[in-house]
Each structure stands twice: as C-alpha cells, then as structure tokens.
Design a protein around this motif. Structure first.
Motif, PDB file in Angstrom:
ATOM      1  N   GLY A 155      48.142  20.343 -30.920  1.00 18.48           N
ATOM      2  CA  GLY A 155      48.149  21.457 -29.979  1.00 18.48           C
ATOM      3  C   GLY A 155      47.314  22.627 -30.456  1.00 18.48           C
ATOM      4  O   GLY A 155      46.583  23.245 -29.673  1.00 18.48           O
ATOM      5  N   LEU A 156      47.400  22.930 -31.761  1.00 14.81           N
ATOM      6  CA  LEU A 156      46.621  24.038 -32.325  1.00 14.81           C
ATOM      7  C   LEU A 156      45.120  23.789 -32.225  1.00 14.81           C
ATOM      8  O   LEU A 156      44.353  24.710 -31.938  1.00 14.81           O
ATOM      9  CB  LEU A 156      47.016  24.250 -33.793  1.00 14.81           C
TER      10      LEU A 156
ATOM     11  N   VAL B  98      44.039  31.633 -34.544  1.00 12.41           N
ATOM     12  CA  VAL B  98      44.062  31.884 -35.991  1.00 12.41           C
ATOM     13  C   VAL B  98      45.459  32.305 -36.441  1.00 12.41           C
ATOM     14  O   VAL B  98      45.965  31.839 -37.471  1.00 12.41           O
ATOM     15  CB  VAL B  98      43.016  32.966 -36.362  1.00 12.41           C
ATOM     16  N   LEU B  99      46.108  33.179 -35.667  1.00  8.80           N
ATOM     17  CA  LEU B  99      47.454  33.627 -36.013  1.00  8.80           C
ATOM     18  C   LEU B  99      48.449  32.467 -35.993  1.00  8.80           C
ATOM     19  O   LEU B  99      49.289  32.324 -36.887  1.00  8.80           O
ATOM     20  CB  LEU B  99      47.919  34.722 -35.051  1.00  8.80           C
ATOM     21  N   LEU B 100      48.351  31.620 -34.965  1.00  7.69           N
ATOM     22  CA  LEU B 100      49.254  30.468 -34.859  1.00  7.69           C
ATOM     23  C   LEU B 100      48.999  29.464 -35.982  1.00  7.69           C
ATOM     24  O   LEU B 100      49.942  28.873 -36.523  1.00  7.69           O
ATOM     25  CB  LEU B 100      49.083  29.789 -33.500  1.00  7.69           C
TER      26      LEU B 100
ATOM     27  N   ILE C 256      39.620  23.959 -37.693  1.00 10.94           N
ATOM     28  CA  ILE C 256      41.050  23.649 -37.759  1.00 10.94           C
ATOM     29  C   ILE C 256      41.269  22.183 -38.131  1.00 10.94           C
ATOM     30  O   ILE C 256      42.142  21.852 -38.941  1.00 10.94           O
ATOM     31  CB  ILE C 256      41.730  23.981 -36.407  1.00 10.94           C
ATOM     32  N   VAL C 257      40.456  21.296 -37.549  1.00 17.50           N
ATOM     33  CA  VAL C 257      40.562  19.864 -37.869  1.00 17.50           C
ATOM     34  C   VAL C 257      40.301  19.616 -39.352  1.00 17.50           C
ATOM     35  O   VAL C 257      41.008  18.851 -40.012  1.00 17.50           O
ATOM     36  CB  VAL C 257      39.588  19.033 -37.007  1.00 17.50           C
TER      37      VAL C 257
ATOM     38  N   ALA D  21      42.240  18.480 -44.962  1.00 18.67           N
ATOM     39  CA  ALA D  21      42.366  18.947 -46.347  1.00 18.67           C
ATOM     40  C   ALA D  21      43.831  19.104 -46.761  1.00 18.67           C
ATOM     41  O   ALA D  21      44.185  18.867 -47.916  1.00 18.67           O
ATOM     42  CB  ALA D  21      41.629  20.275 -46.515  1.00 18.67           C
ATOM     43  N   GLN D  22      44.695  19.484 -45.807  1.00 17.09           N
ATOM     44  CA  GLN D  22      46.123  19.688 -46.096  1.00 17.09           C
ATOM     45  C   GLN D  22      46.932  18.407 -45.914  1.00 17.09           C
ATOM     46  O   GLN D  22      48.168  18.432 -45.989  1.00 17.09           O
ATOM     47  CB  GLN D  22      46.687  20.780 -45.155  1.00 17.09           C
ATOM     48  N   ASN D  23      46.264  17.277 -45.642  1.00 12.15           N
ATOM     49  CA  ASN D  23      46.913  15.968 -45.429  1.00 12.15           C
ATOM     50  C   ASN D  23      47.880  15.962 -44.237  1.00 12.15           C
ATOM     51  O   ASN D  23      48.853  15.197 -44.212  1.00 12.15           O
ATOM     52  CB  ASN D  23      47.667  15.529 -46.699  1.00 12.15           C
TER      53      ASN D  23
END
Length: 378
Positions: A117-118, A158-160, A336-337, A342-344
């Motif tokens: 969604g983000l 960005v905030l979300l 964002i992708v 990177a964060q798995n």
C-alpha cells in the motif's frame, strides 16, 4: 570511459525517441522511458545502473521540480489548496487500503501488505510535471491542483513510510524526524517570504557572469539537501526553491537558463534511469497478478482524483485530468521498493513485480493525461 559511452548513448537515443514520439503524437516522456527499457538490462544490456548515472538522474529530477516551481502560479496554488489537499489525502488512503486488502487476499503477511500500500500511495510528480509542461498546463487550475496534491502526497507517503519503518524495528526515531520536518517547513516559509528575495536582491550588488542562475542553483541544491537531511524527498526542497524564485523578477531569466541545461543533459538521463531497474526474468508466470495490480494502481489514483474534481464542480475532462495527473508512480515508489528490499520486507521476486507495476503505471499516466487534454480541447 564506459560511463561516458553510456551517457552519450542515452542522450542520442533520447533525441531519437523524442522526435519519434512527437511524430507519433504521444508524450515525449514515454519515448524517453522506452529508452531505458531498450538500452537497459531488460533488452540490450548496453546501459546499467551505476553511481554516476544515479547521481546525474537525481540532479535531473531535482532540476525538473525546480523548473516546475519556477513555472507554477503561486496564487493559483493557494486558491486551489483545499481540493489539492483532498486529492492528496484520498490519493494516499484509497491505494493504501486497496493494496492492503488485495495483498492479504493473495496471502501476503500483514507487514508486506502494508508495504504494498505504501509503494502505491506515492505519486510521481516528475512524470506528471513533464507532461503538464509539454502541453503548457502547469499554470492551469488543474495543473495547480495536481502539483499541489502531488507535493502533499509525497510528504504523506514519506511520513507513513517513517511510521511503518519505526514500528517494524528499523532504526527510525519517528518523533525526532517529524519534529525536524516541521522545523524545515517553517524555515521554508521564512525562506520563501524573506530570505530568498533578499538574497537575490543582494546579487545586484555583485558582478559576475550568470550570477542569478548560479545563485538560483545554489538555493535549489541547498533546500534539496535540507529536505533530504530531514527525511523528506529532495524534490520537495527544489520545488519550493523554484516557487520562491518564480515570484521574484528573476524567475523568467533563471527558468530560461536552467531549462537549457536541464533538458539538454540531466532530464533525459533521469527519465531513462527510471526504467533501468526493470527486468523481465521469470515474470511471465506472474503476468495476471502484475496486470491486476497495475489496474488497481491506476484506478485507486484516477477515481479519487476524478471524484474530488467533480465534487468541486470541475467539468468531466478537468476532473479526469486531475485523476490522471495522480496516476503516475516513479522515483518515489522505486525508492520505497528499494528500502523494502534492503529491510527484508519483500523478496527479490516481489521486488521485480513491484518495479514492473510501478513502471507500467508510469507509462499509462501520460497517455491518460493526453487523452483528457484532447477531449478538453474538443
């Protein structure tokens, strides 16, 4: 020397693509996006993502948004602030909710579903601005709503994203970051009203070649760096820098100088670079899912924008233009992708799917805008 070869190839192919696009009656940006697909890893493997190209493309999008600010009509942006805010809010909430539900139905975990969604909550203002500029619509009422909504859209995204990363264990101090961003916007308001006009007036006392252009670039890059430092997109800083300078007597001269530099070199590299992450390996079996997600990505921006336009008594074609202007994803979604990978949060396969959907929606948006412009003229 290989990077120099890649840059030369991109510029040559962009010229050819722009000429062909004009003759075919399609937005020039579509041709430049195709250059990235044809020359990149998807097909010919002649150009690949690298540090130099990435840097030049970042400068390209910063300058593109700087020019959008220079061209924008400040009074028009203020006049249509309310519909812009509503378009932005619905344009974030509807994709966020829709992709969460859709992803859960496909069996994704909650975090991955929220992340989907983000990704599609963000709007690529750069693609839309280029099409608006090509068709001379930046200073129109619909252009003002689209630009205002897209800027707010990026801020909300960005905030979300910061909130999401903070709740999933990533090292993000949410309250500290929001505080810095609030201070940045206060500083931005002071800059626009007092500091930037005074700085440009001071430039009349000094004498060197292209002083206004050089100082304008310094302001643009400084605010871009500040925006990035507080966790916002750099293009937010460059847009407001352009908006401030555009209200001064120097705006038109600066715009002419910057446009020559940007469109000759940096912007073609930026649009080509958008399509470079695209790879078709193993995507054939995912075609139904990709097409479904692309349709949802388009409709969840198009319909809210259209309905808000109609709610504010805009005509059908103006409302369609507003909705179409919000459809494009692009650099913000791709960033964002990359963070998700990177964060798995997502796998490499999911990464490829998302990139493909982002780029497909980016291709569709200019055609929707061209259609609405054509119908409006009729």
């Amino acid at each position: 020397m290989h990077t120099l070869f890649e840059i030369s190839l991109i510029l040559l192919a962009s010229v050819i693509a722009t000429v062909v696009s004009k003759k075919a009656g399609i937005p020039a940006v579509v041709g430049q996006l195709f250059v990235g697909i044809i020359l990149g890893p998807s097909l010919l493997h002649l150009v690949k993502e690298g540090e130099v190209l990435h840097f030049l493309s970042e400068v390209g999008v910063i300058l593109l948004m700087f020019m959008a600010g220079l061209e924008a009509h400040f009074d028009m942006l203020k006049k249509y602030l309310k519909p812009s805010l509503l378009v932005a809010i619905t344009g974030v909430v509807v994709p966020l909710a829709s992709f969460f539900v859709l992803s859960r139905l496909f069996g994704y975990e909650v975090n991955a579903a929220i992340f989907y969604g983000l990704v599609f909550a963000a709007t690529s203002i750069s693609i839309t601005v280029e099409v608006l500029s090509e068709y001379k619509r930046i200073k129109s009422k619909t252009g003002a709503i689209i630009i205002g909504a897209a800027v707010v859209d990026d801020i909300l995204a960005v905030l979300l994203l910061s909130l999401f990363l903070g709740t999933t264990g990533a090292s993000v101090n949410l309250f500290h970051q929001i505080g810095l961003q609030a201070i940045f916007f206060i500083f931005l308001a002071v800059c626009m009203k007092y500091i930037i006009p005074a700085f440009l007036r001071w430039s009349e006392k000094i004498d060197f070649l292209e002083k206004e252009t050089l100082l304008a670039l310094l302001i643009c890059l400084s605010l871009s760096l500040l925006a990035d430092a507080v966790g916002l997109s750099a293009i937010i800083g460059s847009f407001f820098a352009g908006l401030a300078i555009g209200q001064t007597p120097y705006g038109e001269k600066v715009e002419t100088r910057i446009a020559t530099l940007s469109y000759a070199f940096f912007i073609p590299i930026f649009f080509t670079s958008i399509a470079l992450p695209l790879k078709f390996d193993g995507m054939l079996e995912q075609t139904p899912t990709i097409l479904l997600f692309t349709a949802v990505a388009v409709l969840t921006k198009l319909i809210p924008g259209y309905l808000v336009g109609r709610g504010y008594q805009f005509g059908q074609m103006d409302s369609l233009t507003i909705g179409s202007g919000m459809v494009s994803r692009g650099e913000m979604a791709l960033i964002i992708v990359q963070i998700g990978l990177a964060q798995n949060i997502i796998s490499t396969t999911t990464y490829s799917e998302l990139v493909l959907v982002v780029i497909l929606s980016t291709f569709i948006a200019p055609f929707l805008l061209k259609y609405s412009f054509g119908k409006e003229q009729q």
